[in-house]
Structures are given as structure tokens and as C-alpha cells.
Scaffold this motif. Structure first.
Motif, PDB file in Angstrom:
ATOM      1  N   GLY A  72      -7.660  53.269  39.763  1.00  0.00           N
ATOM      2  CA  GLY A  72      -8.764  53.605  38.873  1.00  0.00           C
ATOM      3  C   GLY A  72      -8.376  54.677  37.871  1.00  0.00           C
ATOM      4  O   GLY A  72      -7.194  54.984  37.698  1.00  0.00           O
ATOM      5  N   ILE A  73      -9.409  55.261  37.281  1.00  0.00           N
ATOM      6  CA  ILE A  73      -9.178  56.186  36.169  1.00  0.00           C
ATOM      7  C   ILE A  73      -8.383  57.417  36.588  1.00  0.00           C
ATOM      8  O   ILE A  73      -7.523  57.897  35.835  1.00  0.00           O
ATOM      9  CB  ILE A  73     -10.546  56.586  35.551  1.00  0.00           C
ATOM     10  CG1 ILE A  73     -10.347  57.305  34.211  1.00  0.00           C
ATOM     11  CG2 ILE A  73     -11.398  57.420  36.504  1.00  0.00           C
ATOM     12  CD1 ILE A  73     -11.608  57.384  33.387  1.00  0.00           C
ATOM     13  N   ASN A  76      -4.655  56.383  37.284  1.00  0.00           N
ATOM     14  CA  ASN A  76      -3.982  56.117  35.996  1.00  0.00           C
ATOM     15  C   ASN A  76      -3.648  57.398  35.256  1.00  0.00           C
ATOM     16  O   ASN A  76      -2.595  57.526  34.653  1.00  0.00           O
ATOM     17  CB  ASN A  76      -4.900  55.265  35.109  1.00  0.00           C
ATOM     18  CG  ASN A  76      -4.645  53.794  35.278  1.00  0.00           C
ATOM     19  OD1 ASN A  76      -3.841  53.210  34.565  1.00  0.00           O
ATOM     20  ND2 ASN A  76      -5.298  53.176  36.235  1.00  0.00           N
ATOM     21  N   SER A 111      -4.963  43.420  31.431  1.00  0.00           N
ATOM     22  CA  SER A 111      -6.174  44.180  31.750  1.00  0.00           C
ATOM     23  C   SER A 111      -6.925  44.488  30.460  1.00  0.00           C
ATOM     24  O   SER A 111      -6.329  44.583  29.395  1.00  0.00           O
ATOM     25  CB  SER A 111      -5.783  45.487  32.426  1.00  0.00           C
ATOM     26  OG  SER A 111      -6.860  46.393  32.348  1.00  0.00           O
ATOM     27  N   CYS A 113      -7.949  47.201  29.623  1.00  0.00           N
ATOM     28  CA  CYS A 113      -7.639  48.560  29.133  1.00  0.00           C
ATOM     29  C   CYS A 113      -6.570  48.531  28.034  1.00  0.00           C
ATOM     30  O   CYS A 113      -6.209  49.566  27.486  1.00  0.00           O
ATOM     31  CB  CYS A 113      -7.204  49.464  30.272  1.00  0.00           C
ATOM     32  SG  CYS A 113      -5.577  49.086  30.871  1.00  0.00           S
ATOM     33  N   ASN A 169     -13.013  44.858  34.270  1.00  0.00           N
ATOM     34  CA  ASN A 169     -13.075  45.566  35.556  1.00  0.00           C
ATOM     35  C   ASN A 169     -13.455  44.586  36.661  1.00  0.00           C
ATOM     36  O   ASN A 169     -14.338  43.764  36.473  1.00  0.00           O
ATOM     37  CB  ASN A 169     -14.113  46.692  35.490  1.00  0.00           C
ATOM     38  CG  ASN A 169     -13.608  47.850  34.649  1.00  0.00           C
ATOM     39  OD1 ASN A 169     -13.335  47.684  33.446  1.00  0.00           O
ATOM     40  ND2 ASN A 169     -13.450  49.026  35.261  1.00  0.00           N
ATOM     41  N   GLY A 182      -8.937  54.559  43.901  1.00  0.00           N
ATOM     42  CA  GLY A 182      -9.477  53.220  43.660  1.00  0.00           C
ATOM     43  C   GLY A 182     -10.291  53.110  42.378  1.00  0.00           C
ATOM     44  O   GLY A 182     -10.521  54.091  41.666  1.00  0.00           O
ATOM     45  N   VAL A 184     -13.902  51.967  40.290  1.00  0.00           N
ATOM     46  CA  VAL A 184     -15.243  52.524  40.489  1.00  0.00           C
ATOM     47  C   VAL A 184     -16.085  51.757  41.507  1.00  0.00           C
ATOM     48  O   VAL A 184     -16.767  52.372  42.346  1.00  0.00           O
ATOM     49  CB  VAL A 184     -15.994  52.649  39.136  1.00  0.00           C
ATOM     50  CG1 VAL A 184     -16.229  51.305  38.481  1.00  0.00           C
ATOM     51  CG2 VAL A 184     -17.312  53.396  39.328  1.00  0.00           C
ATOM     52  N   LYS A 191     -18.622  55.566  48.946  1.00  0.00           N
ATOM     53  CA  LYS A 191     -19.409  56.807  48.913  1.00  0.00           C
ATOM     54  C   LYS A 191     -20.849  56.568  49.342  1.00  0.00           C
ATOM     55  O   LYS A 191     -21.429  57.328  50.120  1.00  0.00           O
ATOM     56  CB  LYS A 191     -19.416  57.389  47.496  1.00  0.00           C
ATOM     57  CG  LYS A 191     -18.103  58.002  47.040  1.00  0.00           C
ATOM     58  CD  LYS A 191     -18.290  58.523  45.608  1.00  0.00           C
ATOM     59  CE  LYS A 191     -17.050  59.192  45.076  1.00  0.00           C
ATOM     60  NZ  LYS A 191     -17.221  59.664  43.687  1.00  0.00           N
ATOM     61  N   TRP A 206     -18.354  60.458  39.328  1.00  0.00           N
ATOM     62  CA  TRP A 206     -17.446  61.121  38.400  1.00  0.00           C
ATOM     63  C   TRP A 206     -17.975  60.980  36.986  1.00  0.00           C
ATOM     64  O   TRP A 206     -18.653  59.986  36.645  1.00  0.00           O
ATOM     65  CB  TRP A 206     -16.056  60.470  38.453  1.00  0.00           C
ATOM     66  CG  TRP A 206     -15.331  60.680  39.739  1.00  0.00           C
ATOM     67  CD1 TRP A 206     -15.721  61.464  40.798  1.00  0.00           C
ATOM     68  CD2 TRP A 206     -14.076  60.088  40.109  1.00  0.00           C
ATOM     69  NE1 TRP A 206     -14.781  61.382  41.812  1.00  0.00           N
ATOM     70  CE2 TRP A 206     -13.758  60.553  41.411  1.00  0.00           C
ATOM     71  CE3 TRP A 206     -13.183  59.218  39.475  1.00  0.00           C
ATOM     72  CZ2 TRP A 206     -12.596  60.166  42.070  1.00  0.00           C
ATOM     73  CZ3 TRP A 206     -12.030  58.829  40.137  1.00  0.00           C
ATOM     74  CH2 TRP A 206     -11.744  59.302  41.421  1.00  0.00           C
ATOM     75  N   ARG A 213     -19.469  49.527  31.511  1.00  0.00           N
ATOM     76  CA  ARG A 213     -18.398  48.668  31.995  1.00  0.00           C
ATOM     77  C   ARG A 213     -18.942  47.278  32.313  1.00  0.00           C
ATOM     78  O   ARG A 213     -20.117  47.101  32.621  1.00  0.00           O
ATOM     79  CB  ARG A 213     -17.779  49.256  33.274  1.00  0.00           C
ATOM     80  CG  ARG A 213     -17.024  50.565  33.082  1.00  0.00           C
ATOM     81  CD  ARG A 213     -15.742  50.371  32.303  1.00  0.00           C
ATOM     82  NE  ARG A 213     -14.949  51.611  32.230  1.00  0.00           N
ATOM     83  CZ  ARG A 213     -15.110  52.557  31.323  1.00  0.00           C
ATOM     84  NH1 ARG A 213     -16.071  52.422  30.398  1.00  0.00           N
ATOM     85  NH2 ARG A 213     -14.328  53.620  31.312  1.00  0.00           N
ATOM     86  N   PRO A 272     -12.901  62.456  34.322  1.00  0.00           N
ATOM     87  CA  PRO A 272     -12.999  61.796  33.005  1.00  0.00           C
ATOM     88  C   PRO A 272     -13.948  60.599  32.996  1.00  0.00           C
ATOM     89  O   PRO A 272     -14.108  59.920  33.998  1.00  0.00           O
ATOM     90  CB  PRO A 272     -11.568  61.327  32.755  1.00  0.00           C
ATOM     91  CG  PRO A 272     -10.960  61.173  34.114  1.00  0.00           C
ATOM     92  CD  PRO A 272     -11.638  62.171  35.022  1.00  0.00           C
ATOM     93  N   ASP A 273     -14.573  60.378  31.833  1.00  0.00           N
ATOM     94  CA  ASP A 273     -15.407  59.191  31.641  1.00  0.00           C
ATOM     95  C   ASP A 273     -14.567  57.976  31.270  1.00  0.00           C
ATOM     96  O   ASP A 273     -14.928  56.838  31.501  1.00  0.00           O
ATOM     97  CB  ASP A 273     -16.418  59.435  30.500  1.00  0.00           C
ATOM     98  CG  ASP A 273     -17.732  60.037  31.004  1.00  0.00           C
ATOM     99  OD1 ASP A 273     -18.469  60.610  30.180  1.00  0.00           O
ATOM    100  OD2 ASP A 273     -18.009  59.924  32.213  1.00  0.00           O
ATOM    101  N   LYS A 278     -16.573  49.271  27.600  1.00  0.00           N
ATOM    102  CA  LYS A 278     -15.549  48.224  27.718  1.00  0.00           C
ATOM    103  C   LYS A 278     -16.252  46.933  28.108  1.00  0.00           C
ATOM    104  O   LYS A 278     -16.604  46.734  29.255  1.00  0.00           O
ATOM    105  CB  LYS A 278     -14.557  48.584  28.836  1.00  0.00           C
ATOM    106  CG  LYS A 278     -13.194  48.971  28.359  1.00  0.00           C
ATOM    107  CD  LYS A 278     -12.133  48.969  29.434  1.00  0.00           C
ATOM    108  CE  LYS A 278     -12.363  49.768  30.642  1.00  0.00           C
ATOM    109  NZ  LYS A 278     -11.108  49.937  31.430  1.00  0.00           N
TER     110      LYS A 278
END
Ligand code: GFB
Length: 316
Positions: A72-73, A76, A111, A113, A169, A182, A184, A191, A206, A213, A272-273, A278
Motif C-alpha cells: 500500500g501507500i 511504496n 497498475s 498508479c 485498486n 497492506g 487500504v 482494523k 490514515w 478510490r 499520506p493521502d 484515482k
């Protein structure tokens, strides 16, 4: 429309243990082909000579290239060298070895991204390389863009029938349930489930919860990959998504409803956002005759049930 017959073919699913690779292997079970796989111990994709000799020995005819170092973010943005180097080498090694060993057709998984941080939404395939990348995942993005370009260059210079798809995603069975590394959906399932089991009134998200998304069920992506392998042969890569997006807050509220947790979301703005939005333009693939068919609620319930059976109840 082109057609490529998988019947009787020796088909390698590279990355067969991952969420995407395992979904492709399950989808291929109904295709009368021979599915070939290799674990990391059997084959190190970072070593080109090993990849080439293994593919020659196994007489691989078709490749679904779903092997990658993913996350995940946070993964990365905190492991740039691994995400760039490993994904670059995995792409280059498998694509070149496929050429050298005469693979009939290869499908490379990229991807969403790869697109510029501020690309007009929904993002079209033509928007690639029209602006600066999203800093949190530019490393992975550059490796995936290199893979796309390798497939295009090998088609032009050597006539290789190598195609690429760009999934959005993803979520679904076999996802990586790693709270820090991982993606989101897996993170929020973990969680929120934990909060329900411990009667906790709060779950921390986060960032701001405002980024948007698009979420595609992994089994739908696998179906799209087999569809593209059988019915598409061209230089342009294809977006694979649902064409619908939501905010991270809406995602969290949906997962909470499915899990049956009622509480309050808090926000860790030190995280981070990433890209503000996307969502992909999926009209190219739908014009070829494929669209995602698993609705969000159904897919999310399947993902949660997989988590309960394979992670939560195993105390992992
Ligand atoms: O899926 P994700 O990790 O990556 O995060 P990207 C999506 C959004 O969810 C970000 C927010 O805005 C996160 O800040 N978020 C909220 C969380 N809570 C959490 C949490 O607990 N965990 C995580 N992971 N996110 C990915 C790339 O970018 O897009 C991948 O990193 C891949 O390499 C994928 O390309 C398609 O969606 O921002």
C-alpha cells in the motif's frame, strides 16, 4: 476481434501465490490448459539467467505476469529502492525470457498508479506520461511503466504478442493482511474487525479520508485477464476497473456496516493521502466486450469471509 486459444497450452502464472495470481490460477482451472507455477524457492525472478533456463525447461507457451513486490501507500513510500529495483528486474527478466524462449503470448499486469498525480478523472490510457507522478508510489509506477513499454517495444521490434492491463485498486480473497504494508481495503478490514472483537469505539484512518478510490474485486480482474489474453492483441494497454469511485471515508463506513461495527473514525494526518482521486475510464475494455460484474457489497463480503477463515481465526 482477435482470438487466442488457451486449450492445451502450458500456461505460467507468475506470482500465483498473490491475490491476483491466485485468482488467475483459479479462473484458468476452467480453460483446459496446463497451469504451471514456481515458488520463490524454485525460481528467483531477480536472476535473468535462471528465469530463461526455467522457462525453456518448462516449455512455457503463455505467461500471466502477476509477480511483483507490492504494497500500500506506506510500503511504496518507505521502500522506494525495493519497489523500483525489484519490479523493474522482475518485469525485464520475465518479458525478455519470454521473447528468448518463444512464448506465444504474455499478459503483463501494471497498475493505475502509473498515471499522473493530477491526471484528469476518469483516467484514460492516453493520459500516461502527461504529467508528474504521485510521489508516494512513483517508484512502483516507473517500474510498471517500464514493463508496459517493454511489451510495446518487443511487439514493434520483434513481433512479440505481449499485452498489458492496468488494474485499479484491488480487494478480495488472498489479499495481504498487513496493517502497515497492506492496501487500504485489507487494512480497514483488519482494523475494523479488531475493533468489533475488542469493543473498541474508535478506528484510526490514515490521512484525511477524503481521497477517492475505485475498487475492483480480484476475481473480476482475473476474469478480465483471461478475456484480454483470449480476445485482445494490440500495443495499447487496457484499463481494468469498475469506473466508479468513493471516498476513503465512504469505504470505511461500508466495511464497518458489513462487519457490524459501530464507532467513530479518527484520522492520522501524519500519514499520506496519496493521489487525491484515482478512477479509470474503462470504455476501451468495455467496447471489447468485458465489464466488471461483482458489486461492491458482494465482493466485500467475500473478502471479509476469506479474512475470517484464513487470517482472523488463525490468530495471524
Ligand atoms: O490502498 P492504499 O494503501 O494506496 O491507500 P493508494 C489508499 C488510500 O487509503 C490512501 C488511505 O489515501 C490512504 O491514506 N488509508 C486510510 C489507508 N487508512 C489506511 C490504512 O490503514 N492503510 C492504507 N494502506 N491506506 C496504491 C499503490 O496507492 O494503489 C499501490 O500504493 C497500487 O502500489 C495501488 O498501485 C493500485 O491507492 O494510494
Amino acid at each position: 476481434m482477435s482470438s487466442f486459444d488457451l486449450t492445451g497450452r502450458r500456461v505460467w502464472v507468475a506470482g500465483h501465490r498473490g491475490m491476483v495470481g491466485s485468482a488467475i490460477a483459479r479462473r484458468l482451472a476452467g480453460e483446459e490448459c496446463e497451469i504451471i507455477t514456481a515458488t520463490r524457492n524454485e525460481l528467483d525472478l531477480l536472476r535473468q539467467a535462471d528465469v530463461q533456463s526455467w522457462m525453456a525447461e518448462k516449455k512455457i507457451e503463455v505467461v500471466f505476469h502477476a509477480a511483483a513486490t507490492v504494497g500500500g501507500i506506506l510500503a511504496n513510500s518507505t521502500r522506494p529502492a525495493e519497489f523500483l529495483y525489484e519490479n523493474l528486474m522482475i518485469a525485464a527478466n520475465v518479458i525478455e525470457a519470454a521473447r528468448q524462449t518463444g512464448v506465444k503470448k504474455l499478459l503483463f499486469l501494471g497498475s493505475s498508479c502509473i498515471y499522473p498525480r493530477l491526471a484528469p478523472q476518469p483516467m484514460r490510457e492516453e493520459d500516461l506520461l502527461t504529467g508528474a507522478l504521485e510521489p508516494t508510489n512513483e517508484w512502483y509506477a516507473i517500474a510498471k511503466i517500464a514493463g508496459i513499454k517493454l511489451c510495446q517495444a518487443f511487439r514493434r521490434q520483434y513481433g512479440c504478442d505481449f499485452v498489458s492491463v492496468m488494474p485499479t485498486n484491488l480487494y478480495g480473497p488472498g489479499d495481504r493482511y498487513d496493517a502497515q504494508g497492506g492496501h487500504v481495503v485489507a487494512a480497514l478490514i483488519m482494523k475494523i474487525h479488531t475493533a468489533r472483537m475488542s469493543n473498541s469505539p474508535r478506528v484510526e484512518l490514515w490521512g484525511s479520508g477524503t481521497p477517492r478510490r475505485e475498487f475492483l474485486f480480484s476475481e473480476d480482474l482475473a476474469d478480465a485477464c483471461v478475456f484480454v489474453m483470449k480476445h485482445y492483441s494490440g500495443e495499447m494497454f487496457l484499463n481494468v476497473g469498475t469506473g466508479r469511485d468513493m471516498t476513503i471515508m465512504e469505504l470505511a463506513e461500508s466495511i464497518a456496516r458489513i462487519i457490524g461495527w459501530k464507532g467513530t473514525f479518527t484520522f492520522d494526518r501524519s500519514k499520506p493521502d496519496g493521489m487525491p482521486r484515482k478512477v479509470m475510464d474503462v470504455s476501451r475494455l468495455s467496447a471489447l466486450g468485458w465489464s466488471a460484474r461483482t458489486d461492491f457489497e458482494t465482493g466485500m463480503k467475500e473478502a471479509y469471509n476469506w479474512y475470517l477463515a484464513n487470517v482472523a481465526n488463525r490468530g495471524m
